[in-house]
Scaffold this active site. Sequence first.
Site, PDB file in Angstrom:
ATOM      1  N   CYS A 233     -26.383  45.309  12.231  1.00  0.00           N
ATOM      2  CA  CYS A 233     -25.686  45.846  11.054  1.00  0.00           C
ATOM      3  C   CYS A 233     -25.734  44.885   9.865  1.00  0.00           C
ATOM      4  O   CYS A 233     -25.991  45.298   8.743  1.00  0.00           O
ATOM      5  CB  CYS A 233     -24.244  46.161  11.410  1.00  0.00           C
ATOM      6  SG  CYS A 233     -24.089  47.384  12.722  1.00  0.00           S
ATOM      7  N   HIS A 234     -25.464  43.600  10.117  1.00  0.00           N
ATOM      8  CA  HIS A 234     -25.419  42.628   9.020  1.00  0.00           C
ATOM      9  C   HIS A 234     -26.181  41.352   9.319  1.00  0.00           C
ATOM     10  O   HIS A 234     -26.115  40.397   8.556  1.00  0.00           O
ATOM     11  CB  HIS A 234     -23.965  42.316   8.663  1.00  0.00           C
ATOM     12  CG  HIS A 234     -23.201  43.533   8.269  1.00  0.00           C
ATOM     13  ND1 HIS A 234     -22.313  44.151   9.123  1.00  0.00           N
ATOM     14  CD2 HIS A 234     -23.223  44.282   7.145  1.00  0.00           C
ATOM     15  CE1 HIS A 234     -21.815  45.229   8.521  1.00  0.00           C
ATOM     16  NE2 HIS A 234     -22.347  45.328   7.327  1.00  0.00           N
ATOM     17  N   GLY A 235     -26.852  41.291  10.484  1.00  0.00           N
ATOM     18  CA  GLY A 235     -27.728  40.169  10.783  1.00  0.00           C
ATOM     19  C   GLY A 235     -27.115  38.967  11.459  1.00  0.00           C
ATOM     20  O   GLY A 235     -27.733  37.910  11.509  1.00  0.00           O
TER      21      GLY A 235
ATOM     22  N   PRO B 246     -23.313  36.171   8.716  1.00  0.00           N
ATOM     23  CA  PRO B 246     -21.998  36.672   8.292  1.00  0.00           C
ATOM     24  C   PRO B 246     -20.849  36.438   9.285  1.00  0.00           C
ATOM     25  O   PRO B 246     -19.717  36.253   8.866  1.00  0.00           O
ATOM     26  CB  PRO B 246     -22.223  38.171   8.107  1.00  0.00           C
ATOM     27  CG  PRO B 246     -23.687  38.325   7.918  1.00  0.00           C
ATOM     28  CD  PRO B 246     -24.333  37.223   8.701  1.00  0.00           C
TER      29      PRO B 246
END
Length: 84
Positions: A40-42, A56
């Site tokens: 989703c955000h790495g 993140p």
Amino acid sequence: LKDEYLVMVGICTHLGCSPKYRPGIGELDADWLGGFFCPCHGSKFDLAGRVYKSVPAPTNLPVPPHAYLSENQLVIGSESKESV
């Protein structure tokens, strides 16, 4: 508690997504040694659930309280079999 098992909460510490198990060395990039990846955000976590730098997610994947009732039985949510 037992070297052959990994007990963690499988929820990314960034926004609560579900990281995917990616055990293959080099599977994500040349530096990847295997672990968990949140698409989703790495965010990336190693095979022990420790968060990589510069992603993140702010913290490691949490290890919940758990105990082994026997060789083949695990209870999550308690740190001793006496309190189950």
